[in-house]
Design an enzyme around this catalytic site. Structure first.
Site, PDB file in Angstrom:
ATOM      1  N   HIS A 272      -1.099 -10.344  -2.394  1.00 13.78           N
ATOM      2  CA  HIS A 272       0.204 -10.264  -1.721  1.00 13.78           C
ATOM      3  C   HIS A 272       0.098 -10.618  -0.229  1.00 13.78           C
ATOM      4  O   HIS A 272       0.713 -11.562   0.258  1.00 13.78           O
ATOM      5  CB  HIS A 272       0.756  -8.837  -1.799  1.00 13.78           C
TER       6      HIS A 272
HETATM    7  C1  BDR Z   1       2.255  -4.432  -1.232  1.00 12.89           C
HETATM    8  O1  BDR Z   1       1.953  -3.051  -1.466  1.00 12.89           O
HETATM    9  C2  BDR Z   1       0.590  -2.806  -1.255  1.00 12.89           C
HETATM   10  O2  BDR Z   1       0.071  -2.135  -2.346  1.00 12.89           O
HETATM   11  C3  BDR Z   1      -0.079  -4.129  -1.006  1.00 12.89           C
HETATM   12  O3  BDR Z   1      -1.079  -3.994  -0.004  1.00 12.89           O
HETATM   13  C4  BDR Z   1       1.047  -5.033  -0.550  1.00 12.89           C
HETATM   14  O4  BDR Z   1       1.227  -4.966   0.853  1.00 12.89           O
HETATM   15  C5  BDR Z   1       2.616  -5.092  -2.553  1.00 12.89           C
HETATM   16  O5  BDR Z   1       3.728  -4.470  -3.103  1.00 12.89           O
END
Ligand code: BDR
Ligand code: CA
Length: 310
Positions: free
Chosen positions: A240
């Site tokens: 992400h």
């Molecule tokens: C986001 O939530 C976190 O778990 C990850 O680091 C990312 O920023 C994804 O939904």
């Protein structure tokens, strides 16, 4: 002249890869990492941030910020990221120091000290630090060049609830402040990041780098791939947060639309939803460049090339 950025983060394995990508890239000057509570509580996110800087062999200052959302109890995600938030190969406790100043004070002072329009904020976690700084010092808001953040979802729905993505869900009031701030926003939602899945070949390429960074990245990805594979049935894990940094380096890797995005703060059922007017039906003013597509191969090519430099 490199672009000056501040990474606001809750590491998190994917945050870690994003931070390493930024530190490996001469086009970016990472002024600081500001830690926030999110994936795990603040004592762990600030420690993980220092561990990552040390792993990269850099001296980037790390500040600790808010330990809880503006109005709500902190929700964490150890079930995704592990007990430490950075589960994978064991890394030594960092000797890289934590700065004394609070991250919110650092953000305010730094934005005031630099010429307006020269600092880009890169939030990779809940938006608590940024919103607190904006509330406390509204004069800094027009001084921010741009905010490029990971959060939200449109057609992809949510990942922590059917409607909401984790970063926005944890502190929807903070997200609301940021989305209404008027600062130019670029948003990397789940619609993009769920297309940025690792492949087995890429993870093995990281491991084969034979460097501490390569070993760590491979082990982190292996760790949280288990969770995503079980959840989505896909091979590979979505990276992400590195999408934020990749956008700064190669914006042409991403496609999106300039649209209106509002944050749901009232409904229990859809709390933290990014109500993204993709089809421009609301008549509301666009406030965000909301991304929808990524050139996956180009993204991983960039990551491989840059992480290989560390
Ligand atoms: C986001 O939530 C976190 O778990 C990850 O680091 C990312 O920023 C994804 O939904
Ligand atoms: Ca994150």
């Amino acid at each position: 002249m490199p672009r000056k950025i501040i990474i606001d983060t809750d590491p998190g394995q994917d945050d870690a890869v994003a931070i390493l990508l930024a530190l490996a890239s001469p086009e970016l000057e990472v002024l600081a990492l500001t830690a926030v509570a999110g994936n795990v509580p603040l004592p762990l996110t600030q420690k993980n941030a220092r561990t990552i800087v040390q792993l990269a062999g850099h001296q980037t200052p790390v500040y600790a910020g808010c330990d809880a959302p503006l109005k709500r109890t902190l929700v964490t995600a150890e079930y995704v990221h592990g007990k430490t938030g950075l589960d994978g190969i064991p890394l030594p406790d960092p000797t890289h120091p934590l700065q004394d100043q609070h991250a919110v004070d650092y953000l305010i002072d730094t934005l005031r000290a630099h010429p307006a329009g020269t600092i880009t904020l890169c939030p990779l976690g809940p938006l608590t630090n940024i919103a607190t700084a904006f509330q406390r010092a509204p004069d800094i808001i027009p001084r921010v060049a741009e905010i490029v953040l990971m959060g939200g979802g449109c057609f992809e729905g949510g990942n922590i609830t059917p409607a909401a993505e984790f970063n926005i869900y944890v502190d929807p009031e903070a997200a609301d402040i940021v989305f209404k701030s008027g600062v130019p926003l670029v948003v990397m939602p789940l619609d993009v990041t769920h297309k940025a899945l690792t492949s087995r070949a890429w993870v093995e390429e990281m491991r084969a780098l034979g460097t501490p960074v390569g070993q760590a990245v491979a082990s982190w990805t292996d760790f949280f791939e288990r969770f995503d594979t079980a959840k989505y049935g896909s091979e590979g894990a979505p990276l992400h947060d590195p999408c934020v940094i990749a956008y700064l380096l190669e914006p042409a890797l991403f496609t999106g639309r300039h649209i209106n995005v509002e944050i749901e703060t009232g409904s229990e059922l859809t709390l933290g939803m990014t109500v993204a007017d993709w089809w421009r039906v609301s008549g509301r003013e666009p406030n965000a460049m909301f991304m929808g597509g990524v050139d996956r191969d180009g993204f991983y090519r960039l990551l491989t090339e840059r992480l290989g430099r560390l």
